[in-house]
Design a protein around this motif. Sequence first.
Motif, mmCIF file in Angstrom:
data_model
loop_
_atom_site.group_PDB
_atom_site.id
_atom_site.type_symbol
_atom_site.label_atom_id
_atom_site.label_comp_id
_atom_site.label_asym_id
_atom_site.label_seq_id
_atom_site.Cartn_x
_atom_site.Cartn_y
_atom_site.Cartn_z
ATOM 1 N N ASN A 46 0.815 -1.214 0.000
ATOM 2 C CA ASN A 46 0.000 0.000 0.000
ATOM 3 C C ASN A 46 0.849 1.265 0.000
ATOM 4 O O ASN A 46 0.555 2.215 -0.725
ATOM 5 C CB ASN A 46 -0.927 0.003 1.215
ATOM 6 N N THR A 47 1.888 1.288 0.802
ATOM 7 C CA THR A 47 2.751 2.473 0.858
ATOM 8 C C THR A 47 3.492 2.655 -0.459
ATOM 9 O O THR A 47 3.667 3.783 -0.931
ATOM 10 C CB THR A 47 3.728 2.373 2.043
ATOM 11 N N GLY A 48 3.892 1.561 -1.089
ATOM 12 C CA GLY A 48 4.535 1.655 -2.399
ATOM 13 C C GLY A 48 3.613 2.248 -3.453
ATOM 14 O O GLY A 48 4.040 3.072 -4.273
ATOM 15 N N TYR A 49 2.347 1.863 -3.438
ATOM 16 C CA TYR A 49 1.398 2.433 -4.395
ATOM 17 C C TYR A 49 1.135 3.906 -4.114
ATOM 18 O O TYR A 49 0.927 4.701 -5.041
ATOM 19 C CB TYR A 49 0.092 1.636 -4.444
ATOM 20 N N PHE A 50 1.154 4.290 -2.859
ATOM 21 C CA PHE A 50 1.028 5.699 -2.487
ATOM 22 C C PHE A 50 2.195 6.484 -3.087
ATOM 23 O O PHE A 50 2.015 7.523 -3.728
ATOM 24 C CB PHE A 50 0.990 5.799 -0.966
ATOM 25 N N TYR A 51 3.417 5.958 -2.915
ATOM 26 C CA TYR A 51 4.599 6.609 -3.498
ATOM 27 C C TYR A 51 4.466 6.714 -5.023
ATOM 28 O O TYR A 51 4.677 7.778 -5.608
ATOM 29 C CB TYR A 51 5.886 5.834 -3.150
ATOM 30 N N TRP A 52 4.155 5.600 -5.652
ATOM 31 C CA TRP A 52 4.099 5.536 -7.117
ATOM 32 C C TRP A 52 3.079 6.529 -7.666
ATOM 33 O O TRP A 52 3.330 7.232 -8.655
ATOM 34 C CB TRP A 52 3.758 4.119 -7.535
ATOM 35 N N SER A 53 1.935 6.617 -7.017
ATOM 36 C CA SER A 53 0.897 7.544 -7.464
ATOM 37 C C SER A 53 1.342 8.999 -7.316
ATOM 38 O O SER A 53 1.107 9.826 -8.220
ATOM 39 C CB SER A 53 -0.391 7.301 -6.679
ATOM 40 N N ALA A 54 1.985 9.328 -6.206
ATOM 41 C CA ALA A 54 2.494 10.697 -6.019
ATOM 42 C C ALA A 54 3.553 11.023 -7.067
ATOM 43 O O ALA A 54 3.587 12.123 -7.622
ATOM 44 C CB ALA A 54 3.058 10.863 -4.612
ATOM 45 N N ARG A 55 4.413 10.056 -7.381
ATOM 46 C CA ARG A 55 5.464 10.266 -8.382
ATOM 47 C C ARG A 55 4.845 10.493 -9.766
ATOM 48 O O ARG A 55 5.290 11.356 -10.525
ATOM 49 C CB ARG A 55 6.373 9.023 -8.398
ATOM 50 N N ILE A 56 3.814 9.727 -10.118
ATOM 51 C CA ILE A 56 3.141 9.898 -11.403
ATOM 52 C C ILE A 56 2.524 11.289 -11.502
ATOM 53 O O ILE A 56 2.650 11.971 -12.527
ATOM 54 C CB ILE A 56 2.078 8.802 -11.629
ATOM 55 N N LEU A 57 1.864 11.727 -10.428
ATOM 56 C CA LEU A 57 1.263 13.060 -10.441
ATOM 57 C C LEU A 57 2.329 14.143 -10.574
ATOM 58 O O LEU A 57 2.122 15.135 -11.296
ATOM 59 C CB LEU A 57 0.425 13.288 -9.185
ATOM 60 N N ALA A 58 3.462 13.974 -9.898
ATOM 61 C CA ALA A 58 4.556 14.950 -10.017
ATOM 62 C C ALA A 58 5.044 15.012 -11.459
ATOM 63 O O ALA A 58 5.259 16.106 -12.011
ATOM 64 C CB ALA A 58 5.698 14.599 -9.077
ATOM 65 N N ASP A 62 4.692 18.147 -14.076
ATOM 66 C CA ASP A 62 5.903 18.686 -14.708
ATOM 67 C C ASP A 62 5.713 18.820 -16.216
ATOM 68 O O ASP A 62 6.031 19.855 -16.806
ATOM 69 C CB ASP A 62 7.096 17.786 -14.373
ATOM 70 N N VAL A 63 5.183 17.790 -16.837
ATOM 71 C CA VAL A 63 4.942 17.814 -18.285
ATOM 72 C C VAL A 63 3.963 18.928 -18.649
ATOM 73 O O VAL A 63 4.114 19.588 -19.680
ATOM 74 C CB VAL A 63 4.413 16.439 -18.772
ATOM 75 N N LEU A 64 2.984 19.160 -17.795
ATOM 76 C CA LEU A 64 1.971 20.181 -18.057
ATOM 77 C C LEU A 64 2.424 21.594 -17.686
ATOM 78 O O LEU A 64 1.682 22.551 -17.864
ATOM 79 C CB LEU A 64 0.681 19.853 -17.297
ATOM 80 N N GLY A 65 3.642 21.697 -17.152
ATOM 81 C CA GLY A 65 4.152 23.003 -16.762
ATOM 82 C C GLY A 65 3.550 23.538 -15.470
ATOM 83 O O GLY A 65 3.591 24.736 -15.212
ATOM 84 N N ARG A 66 2.993 22.669 -14.670
ATOM 85 C CA ARG A 66 2.380 23.050 -13.391
ATOM 86 C C ARG A 66 3.436 22.914 -12.297
ATOM 87 O O ARG A 66 3.476 21.937 -11.564
ATOM 88 C CB ARG A 66 1.175 22.157 -13.093
ATOM 89 N N GLU A 67 4.328 23.907 -12.230
ATOM 90 C CA GLU A 67 5.499 23.822 -11.355
ATOM 91 C C GLU A 67 5.144 23.635 -9.885
ATOM 92 O O GLU A 67 5.792 22.846 -9.183
ATOM 93 C CB GLU A 67 6.374 25.057 -11.533
ATOM 94 N N GLN A 68 4.149 24.352 -9.391
ATOM 95 C CA GLN A 68 3.779 24.215 -7.983
ATOM 96 C C GLN A 68 3.275 22.811 -7.677
ATOM 97 O O GLN A 68 3.648 22.224 -6.667
ATOM 98 C CB GLN A 68 2.729 25.242 -7.589
ATOM 99 N N ASP A 69 2.422 22.280 -8.543
ATOM 100 C CA ASP A 69 1.918 20.922 -8.339
ATOM 101 C C ASP A 69 3.048 19.902 -8.445
ATOM 102 O O ASP A 69 3.130 18.968 -7.650
ATOM 103 C CB ASP A 69 0.823 20.583 -9.347
ATOM 104 N N SER A 70 3.912 20.087 -9.434
ATOM 105 C CA SER A 70 5.043 19.179 -9.603
ATOM 106 C C SER A 70 5.917 19.173 -8.349
ATOM 107 O O SER A 70 6.292 18.116 -7.846
ATOM 108 C CB SER A 70 5.868 19.573 -10.821
ATOM 109 N N SER A 71 6.212 20.337 -7.841
ATOM 110 C CA SER A 71 7.041 20.459 -6.646
ATOM 111 C C SER A 71 6.363 19.836 -5.432
ATOM 112 O O SER A 71 6.976 19.094 -4.655
ATOM 113 C CB SER A 71 7.338 21.933 -6.391
ATOM 114 N N ARG A 72 5.066 20.096 -5.285
ATOM 115 C CA ARG A 72 4.320 19.556 -4.136
ATOM 116 C C ARG A 72 4.276 18.038 -4.169
ATOM 117 O O ARG A 72 4.536 17.374 -3.164
ATOM 118 C CB ARG A 72 2.900 20.125 -4.154
#
Length: 144
Positions: A46-58, A62-72
């Motif tokens: 479960n914790t690994g999937y939490f990490y993986w999902s946060a990494r995908i969103l980051a 980043d690709v969308l140019g949403r720097e604040q979201d990428s950083s968060r």
Amino acid sequence: MHSLPSYTRLVFVEFFANAWPKRIVDDTLFNGDWLAIEPTPHQVVNTGYFYWSARILADCADVLGREQDSSRFSRLADEIAAAFNRHFYDSKAGQYGNGSQFSNGWPLYLGIVPDEFRRDVFENIVRDIEQHGGHLTTGFLGAK
């Protein structure tokens, strides 16, 4: 409405971030590595999937140019990885979780194993596969 891809993943990560501020997800939500011959603690999965999902969103932000979201989301992913390593890594045994193939393979797959632990973790996987006659003991999540 958020413009990040996979609104569901965004809600999932936001829920997890609020529900588990220590970044270790308990075993109340999912059933771990399904159909595994050798079980893996659900918290590892479960914790690994939490990490993986946060990494995908980051990465998406980043690709969308949403720097604040990428950083968060990058910070969140880093927090989860650090908590994962603190909570699940046993430096004496050189393994994660209960030492199952999934427990060791999952953080390698996610890329969160610190360089100084990688060899021990990998060798534990190889040794475990050899002890099982060259067979995997993972379920279908861990087979990859």
